[in-house]
Design a protein around this motif. Structure first.
Motif, PDB file in Angstrom:
ATOM      1  N   PHE A 304       0.811  -1.213   0.000  1.00  0.00           N
ATOM      2  CA  PHE A 304       0.000   0.000   0.000  1.00  0.00           C
ATOM      3  C   PHE A 304       0.846   1.265   0.000  1.00  0.00           C
ATOM      4  O   PHE A 304       0.565   2.207  -0.748  1.00  0.00           O
ATOM      5  CB  PHE A 304      -0.946   0.004   1.206  1.00  0.00           C
ATOM      6  N   PHE A 305       1.893   1.319   0.816  1.00  0.00           N
ATOM      7  CA  PHE A 305       2.684   2.556   0.888  1.00  0.00           C
ATOM      8  C   PHE A 305       3.410   2.826  -0.425  1.00  0.00           C
ATOM      9  O   PHE A 305       3.658   3.982  -0.785  1.00  0.00           O
ATOM     10  CB  PHE A 305       3.651   2.531   2.079  1.00  0.00           C
ATOM     11  N   LYS A 306       3.742   1.774  -1.173  1.00  0.00           N
ATOM     12  CA  LYS A 306       4.356   1.939  -2.485  1.00  0.00           C
ATOM     13  C   LYS A 306       3.316   2.400  -3.501  1.00  0.00           C
ATOM     14  O   LYS A 306       3.607   3.216  -4.392  1.00  0.00           O
ATOM     15  CB  LYS A 306       4.996   0.631  -2.940  1.00  0.00           C
ATOM     16  N   HIS A 307       2.119   1.873  -3.385  1.00  0.00           N
ATOM     17  CA  HIS A 307       1.024   2.299  -4.256  1.00  0.00           C
ATOM     18  C   HIS A 307       0.732   3.789  -4.055  1.00  0.00           C
ATOM     19  O   HIS A 307       0.565   4.538  -5.025  1.00  0.00           O
ATOM     20  CB  HIS A 307      -0.221   1.466  -3.941  1.00  0.00           C
ATOM     21  N   VAL A 308       0.697   4.221  -2.799  1.00  0.00           N
ATOM     22  CA  VAL A 308       0.427   5.633  -2.490  1.00  0.00           C
ATOM     23  C   VAL A 308       1.528   6.527  -3.050  1.00  0.00           C
ATOM     24  O   VAL A 308       1.270   7.621  -3.569  1.00  0.00           O
ATOM     25  CB  VAL A 308       0.293   5.828  -0.962  1.00  0.00           C
ATOM     26  N   GLU A 309       2.767   6.060  -2.974  1.00  0.00           N
ATOM     27  CA  GLU A 309       3.909   6.853  -3.437  1.00  0.00           C
ATOM     28  C   GLU A 309       3.815   7.184  -4.922  1.00  0.00           C
ATOM     29  O   GLU A 309       4.354   8.207  -5.375  1.00  0.00           O
ATOM     30  CB  GLU A 309       5.210   6.117  -3.137  1.00  0.00           C
ATOM     31  N   LYS A 310       3.129   6.361  -5.692  1.00  0.00           N
ATOM     32  CA  LYS A 310       2.984   6.617  -7.125  1.00  0.00           C
ATOM     33  C   LYS A 310       2.276   7.941  -7.389  1.00  0.00           C
ATOM     34  O   LYS A 310       2.590   8.640  -8.355  1.00  0.00           O
ATOM     35  CB  LYS A 310       2.212   5.470  -7.797  1.00  0.00           C
ATOM     36  N   TYR A 311       1.332   8.291  -6.523  1.00  0.00           N
ATOM     37  CA  TYR A 311       0.630   9.574  -6.693  1.00  0.00           C
ATOM     38  C   TYR A 311       1.567  10.742  -6.437  1.00  0.00           C
ATOM     39  O   TYR A 311       1.464  11.790  -7.081  1.00  0.00           O
ATOM     40  CB  TYR A 311      -0.579   9.637  -5.750  1.00  0.00           C
ATOM     41  N   LEU A 312       2.492  10.564  -5.503  1.00  0.00           N
ATOM     42  CA  LEU A 312       3.469  11.616  -5.224  1.00  0.00           C
ATOM     43  C   LEU A 312       4.433  11.778  -6.396  1.00  0.00           C
ATOM     44  O   LEU A 312       4.704  12.895  -6.844  1.00  0.00           O
ATOM     45  CB  LEU A 312       4.235  11.285  -3.944  1.00  0.00           C
ATOM     46  N   LYS A 313       4.937  10.655  -6.895  1.00  0.00           N
ATOM     47  CA  LYS A 313       5.904  10.710  -8.001  1.00  0.00           C
ATOM     48  C   LYS A 313       5.278  11.268  -9.274  1.00  0.00           C
ATOM     49  O   LYS A 313       5.938  11.973 -10.040  1.00  0.00           O
ATOM     50  CB  LYS A 313       6.479   9.320  -8.252  1.00  0.00           C
ATOM     51  N   ALA A 314       4.005  10.933  -9.491  1.00  0.00           N
ATOM     52  CA  ALA A 314       3.316  11.444 -10.685  1.00  0.00           C
ATOM     53  C   ALA A 314       2.740  12.833 -10.451  1.00  0.00           C
ATOM     54  O   ALA A 314       2.273  13.478 -11.405  1.00  0.00           O
ATOM     55  CB  ALA A 314       2.204  10.481 -11.074  1.00  0.00           C
ATOM     56  N   ASP A 315       2.790  13.303  -9.210  1.00  0.00           N
ATOM     57  CA  ASP A 315       2.260  14.612  -8.833  1.00  0.00           C
ATOM     58  C   ASP A 315       0.813  14.774  -9.306  1.00  0.00           C
ATOM     59  O   ASP A 315       0.441  15.752  -9.952  1.00  0.00           O
ATOM     60  CB  ASP A 315       3.127  15.744  -9.401  1.00  0.00           C
TER      61      ASP A 315
END
Length: 516
Positions: A304-315
């Motif tokens: 889950f925390f890796k999935h959430v990080e995708k939104y940060l990286k894609a802004d």
């Protein structure tokens, strides 16, 4: 036949490699080998046993009938202790390695062990909207039992193996706590066997002093044998919004703003650096857009925390519908993000699809097999801490975490703290919004030294009238501990109920400076 030869040859090569490197070196530097080959399969067997047992008990309705008998057995053990002269403190006979806490206590070896085999759901009262359970019922077990009946509990703390007893005697929190408070605040009654062997029920209107003193007491006022917990109607999905935020001040402002909104069923933040975070808000719903359903709890899904990080990286922001039970246990498969230090390739798609169904290994088994070398390594170079601070001190607290620890991700979880009697309450006379700051991992701060750094953190938390969760290593002196926690009601009851000869003081049980 050729497959058996291949497996046999592989095991032989593995044993030769272990012999060459040395077992301790393998367990410390290549722990994933032992975890993947032994602990993960063993964890599956543990789960199967407990699930089958829970199913059989409920089908046969044996739990309510046997509960009274099991409680009487506990009372008999306490009375036997008294007949023997009350020479030693008492504690539960549950092995220390079975607890989710990473703390290693030796008191069970020298105290009188009282066997408490209470792990069943006793009653679901739909009229009162209350579920009555025994203390060793786990969160995974409880949600699996209640959800098919159309119910859930207001606060479902993360990790399947957390038990009701641990969450009451310690504490528990979840992203719904900004509405409902800590786990203890969703409980309406406790049943305890006291130091004299008597059975007592307490609630806000019956033996109220004991009811408010039990949370955070870590089993030093009596043995919990049952608890009644509020229920709320369950819904199929959590509609979750992902919002990347940059800049520490903006992160704190946005997180505070969302935490004050009661229309948000859930609020959570994951910080990936000092000035980068994703803030998530969720609402319970029975309707979902099929194209946006994400069954994040499936074994092959990204952590889950890796999935959430995708939104940060894609802004970019995003909206998903997560099945409710998947949401409640979203951090379980990766033990938040601790599993990446044990199995570095655990989130790799190939590993997830082939072996993800065996993840996570039981925390209790990880503790049981860690050995002295790993324990010391973790103690000196690893932190697992939750600090509860007023929301108004959030920005200053994160800066302190960054300087003293520099561990990321950081978990942010808001909660309401009512001004009830007991060890933990706000400084003022009114309910106050607090936040749990969770740091789990290897500190990157160059000046990190376990004892000195954590004492510095504890000093800061005391200065803002915050609290440290007691499952983790605590380095405070006795005076500092009781400066952080309000011991007035606790000590009064210890005196009134003759606990001083029966149970150690909570400080002596959990703090490193006093631990046996």
């Amino acid at each position: 036949m050729s497959a058996l030869w291949s497996v046999g040859a592989g095991l032989l090569l593995l044993l030769l490699w272990v012999r060459h490197r040395g077992l301790e070196a393998v367990l410390v530097h290549h722990r994933w080998v032992f975890v993947c080959l032994f602990l993960m399969p063993l964890s599956i067997l543990f789960d199967i046993y407990y699930q089958l047992r829970a199913w059989a008990v409920w089908r046969l309705h044996s739990a309510p009938r046997q509960h009274a008998q099991r409680v009487r057995h506990i009372q008999e053990q306490v009375r036997e202790w008294k007949k023997e002269g009350s020479k030693r403190y008492m504690c539960t006979g549950r092995p220390g390695w079975l607890t989710v806490s990473l703390r290693v206590g030796k008191y069970k070896k020298i105290h009188k062990n009282i066997m408490i085999n209470l792990m069943d759901v006793l009653e679901v009262d739909s009229e009162r909207q209350v579920v009555r359970v025994e203390p060793l019922v786990s969160m995974g077990q409880l949600t699996a039992h209640l959800n098919p009946l159309g119910w859930t509990i207001p606060v479902v703390p993360e990790l399947d193996d957390l038990t009701v007893g641990g969450l009451i005697m310690g504490t528990g929190i979840e992203s719904s706590s900004h509405i409902y408070g800590l786990f203890q605040h969703t409980c309406v009654a406790y049943e305890l066997v006291l130091a004299d062997g008597s059975l007592v029920r307490c609630s806000p209107t019956e033996n109220s002093d004991l009811f408010y003193a039990v949370p955070w007491s870590c089993g030093t006022l009596g043995f919990l044998v049952a608890a009644e917990i509020k229920m709320i109607p369950a819904k199929k999905y959590v509609k979750i919004h992902y919002k990347p935020v940059r800049g520490l001040q903006k992160i704190c402002e946005k997180f505070t703003e969302e935490s004050k909104k009661k229309e948000n069923s859930f609020v959570e933040g994951l910080m990936y650096s000092l000035d980068e975070a994703v803030i998530m808000t969720g609402v319970l719903t029975d309707e979902a857009e099929p194209s946006k359903i994400n069954r994040i709890g499936n074994y092959y899904k990204p952590w889950f925390f890796k999935h959430v990080e995708k939104y940060l990286k894609a802004d970019r922001t995003g909206v998903e519908y997560i099945p409710s039970r998947h949401y409640y246990h979203r951090h379980t498969r990766s033990i938040f993000w601790e599993l990446q230090d044990i199995i570095p390739f655990g989130n790799n798609p190939v590993f997830r699809y082939l072996f993800g169904w065996m993840v996570p290994p039981k925390i209790s088994l990880l503790k049981l097999t860690q050995g002295e070398a790993i324990r010391k390594l973790y103690e000196q170079h690893h932190v697992v801490q939750d600090m509860l601070v007023p929301m108004k001190s959030l920005e200053k607290s994160i800066q302190t975490f960054h300087v003293d620890l520099n561990v990321y991700p950081i978990w942010l979880c808001p909660f309401m703290l009512p001004n009830n009697p007991g060890m933990v309450h706000p400084k003022g006379n009114e309910t106050e919004l607090y936040v749990d700051i969770g740091a789990y991992g290897e500190p990157k701060s160059k000046q990190f030294e376990a004892r000195a750094s954590m004492r510095q953190m504890e000093k800061f938390v005391r200065s803002v009238h915050g609290f440290q969760m007691l499952y983790a290593d605590c380095y405070m002196t006795r005076e500092e501990f009781w400066d952080m926690f309000d011991g007035s009601l606790y000590h009064k009851l210890r005196e009134q109920m003759n606990c001083k000869d029966a149970f150690p003081e909570v400080y002596d049980k959990i703090c490193k400076a006093a631990r046996h």
